[in-house]
Design an enzyme around this catalytic site. Structure first.
Site, short mmCIF file in Angstrom:
data_model
loop_
_atom_site.label_atom_id
_atom_site.label_comp_id
_atom_site.label_asym_id
_atom_site.label_seq_id
_atom_site.Cartn_x
_atom_site.Cartn_y
_atom_site.Cartn_z
N HIS A 103 21.39 14.58 38.37
CA HIS A 103 21.21 15.80 37.59
C HIS A 103 21.07 15.57 36.09
O HIS A 103 20.75 16.48 35.35
CB HIS A 103 22.37 16.78 37.84
CG HIS A 103 23.61 16.40 37.11
ND1 HIS A 103 24.47 15.43 37.57
CD2 HIS A 103 24.11 16.81 35.92
CE1 HIS A 103 25.46 15.29 36.71
NE2 HIS A 103 25.27 16.11 35.69
C1 UD1 Z 1 25.58 20.38 32.49
C2 UD1 Z 1 26.15 19.41 31.47
C3 UD1 Z 1 26.41 18.07 32.11
C4 UD1 Z 1 27.25 18.21 33.36
C5 UD1 Z 1 26.59 19.20 34.30
C6 UD1 Z 1 27.38 19.41 35.55
C7 UD1 Z 1 25.31 19.86 29.20
C8 UD1 Z 1 24.45 19.38 28.10
N1 UD1 Z 1 25.22 19.20 30.36
O1 UD1 Z 1 24.31 19.89 32.87
O2 UD1 Z 1 27.08 17.24 31.20
O3 UD1 Z 1 27.38 16.96 33.99
O4 UD1 Z 1 26.44 20.44 33.61
O5 UD1 Z 1 26.62 20.05 36.52
O6 UD1 Z 1 26.07 20.79 29.01
N2 UD1 Z 1 20.83 26.01 36.55
C9 UD1 Z 1 20.75 26.96 37.53
N3 UD1 Z 1 21.93 27.57 37.90
C10 UD1 Z 1 23.12 27.29 37.33
C11 UD1 Z 1 23.18 26.32 36.33
C12 UD1 Z 1 22.01 25.68 35.93
O7 UD1 Z 1 19.70 27.25 38.07
O8 UD1 Z 1 24.14 27.89 37.73
C13 UD1 Z 1 19.58 25.29 36.16
C14 UD1 Z 1 18.83 25.98 35.06
O9 UD1 Z 1 17.47 25.82 35.26
C15 UD1 Z 1 19.21 25.18 33.84
C16 UD1 Z 1 19.38 23.79 34.41
O10 UD1 Z 1 19.91 23.99 35.73
O11 UD1 Z 1 18.25 25.24 32.83
C17 UD1 Z 1 20.31 22.92 33.61
O12 UD1 Z 1 21.58 23.56 33.46
P1 UD1 Z 1 22.49 23.25 32.18
O13 UD1 Z 1 23.75 24.03 32.27
O14 UD1 Z 1 21.69 23.38 30.93
O15 UD1 Z 1 22.82 21.72 32.30
P2 UD1 Z 1 23.23 20.84 33.56
O16 UD1 Z 1 22.04 20.03 33.89
O17 UD1 Z 1 23.87 21.62 34.65
#
Ligand code: UD1
Length: 356
Positions: free
Chosen positions: A205
């Site tokens: 991820h």
């Molecule tokens: C975040 C953390 C990472 C952690 C991870 C655990 C940051 C910079 N990164 O990464 O350190 O290891 O969480 O999972 O804070 N999305 C959904 N549904 C959700 C959440 C996210 O669809 O409930 C999708 C969205 O398209 C979003 C993408 O995942 O843009 C990334 O989510 P984001 O919270 O920005 O970062 P993670 O990759 O989850």
């Protein structure tokens, strides 16, 4: 002692569960939980609150997904308003996500002391958002709770000595607390028709892997070429990127079994019975060590260097040849020192905060 806890992402719900549990037993502690809404899907958020018996958040900010600037900005504005009205004595943040950084900046702006759980970790790669988030948070914090001696040393190198405590790793507390319940209650092996030790588990991820077509493609190629049964729970970010880059055909492969993100009990069960874990997750690198399952890390560096030094974890980056060779050459090490403390990290942290 009024503590305002900021959580927002899946690993933070896991880490916060143990400290909330201990705080409930302390007569003079009052915890207010703020969920930023960084993770909002049911299977990324509410299932963890239910399963780990975390109290319902007192405030839900609903910031959702956005570019880092927008996401952190939205959090900051809302957190500031809540902190002004709650007036906590301490703001408690976990790990290295955008929610961690927003919580620390909001508290620092209001001169509220900050406690950082999982302080001092460094990958020495500032391209990672997590590295920037943890450096900034550490430098703003008043209490720095380090999981390992290496983390204490990292802080020392940056001139941070005051307020540093080596407490052990909070995720070890959670694992000890829930492992037997997880193994008893989870039916995941049956649901996915898996036999213990006859499959590998993989998770990807990290932005450095998911947002780079070349790296993502190379990792998927390695999973195919391993020719072993691989269970692959898909983080929403990974799923979207695989679709956007036109790589769906690569996971539609007879040896790859994709699933939705797993609940904590299912993940622990599937991890503990895996032959090998291939991951870019920091949490899963630690959990694989704690469960005595060898790990291949799909990154070029790791913050959890002790797991590599003890021979349980191997860095293989995103190079298919290296990944396959590393998996094939794995040997279970003879030694397994207690790297992550004694499972009483939450107690220690709460006692230190109470004394303040
Ligand atoms: C975040 C953390 C990472 C952690 C991870 C655990 C940051 C910079 N990164 O990464 O350190 O290891 O969480 O999972 O804070 N999305 C959904 N549904 C959700 C959440 C996210 O669809 O409930 C999708 C969205 O398209 C979003 C993408 O995942 O843009 C990334 O989510 P984001 O919270 O920005 O970062 P993670 O990759 O989850």
């Amino acid at each position: 002692m009024k503590i305002l806890t900021v959580v927002g992402a899946r690993p933070q719900f896991i880490k916060a569960s143990m400290i909330s549990d201990v705080l409930k037993t302390r007569a003079n502690a009052d915890e207010v939980i703020v969920h930023t809404g960084q993770h909002y899907d049911d299977n990324m958020s509410s299932v963890f609150f239910k399963q780990l018996e975390l109290p319902k958040p007192d405030h839900y900010l609903g910031v959702g997904s956005a570019s880092p600037g927008k996401q952190i900005g939205r959090m900051l504005e809302k957190l500031e308003r809540i902190m002004v009205s709650v007036r906590p004595d301490i703001v408690l943040v976990y790990g290295d996500t955008n929610s961690t950084l927003a919580g620390s900046i909001a508290a620092a702006n209001l001169h509220i002391p900050i406690a950082h759980v999982e302080a001092g970790l460094r990958s020495f790669n500032k391209k990672m958002p997590e590295e920037r988030n943890r450096i900034l948070t550490d430098h703003l914090s008043d209490w720095l709770f380090c999981p390992t001696p290496a983390a204490v040393k990292n802080l020392g190198r940056e001139g941070i000595h005051r307020g540093v405590y080596q407490t052990g790793d909070i995720m070890y507390d959670v694992l000890l607390h829930f492992k037997s319940r997880a193994l008893q209650q989870s039916n995941i092996l049956k649901e996915l028709s898996l036999s213990p030790k006859h499959y590998d588990l993989t998770t990807i991820h990290r932005a450095e892997n998911t947002d780079d077509t070349g790296r993502l493609k190379a990792i998927l190629k390695a999973l195919q070429q391993l020719k072993r049964k691989v269970v692959f729970p898909l983080h929403p970010r990974t799923k979207q990127k695989i679709q956007a880059f036109g790589l769906t055909h690569m996971i539609n492969h007879p040896s790859i079994k994709t699933t939705k993100p797993l609940r904590y009990f299912d993940l622990i069960t599937i991890a503990s019975e895996a032959n090998t874990i291939l991951t870019d997750s920091g949490g899963l690198q630690k959990e694989s060590y704690m469960l005595k399952v060898p790990c291949v890390t799909l990154r070029d560096e790791t913050e959890w260097t002790e797991t590599v030094e003890t021979g349980w974890n191997h860095l293989a980056g995103a190079d298919p040849k290296k990944i396959i060779h590393t998996v094939q050459a794995l040997k279970i090490p003879q030694v397994h020192p207690p790297l992550f403390g004694d499972g009483k990290t939450a107690e220690k942290i709460c006692t230190i905060l109470e004394r303040s």
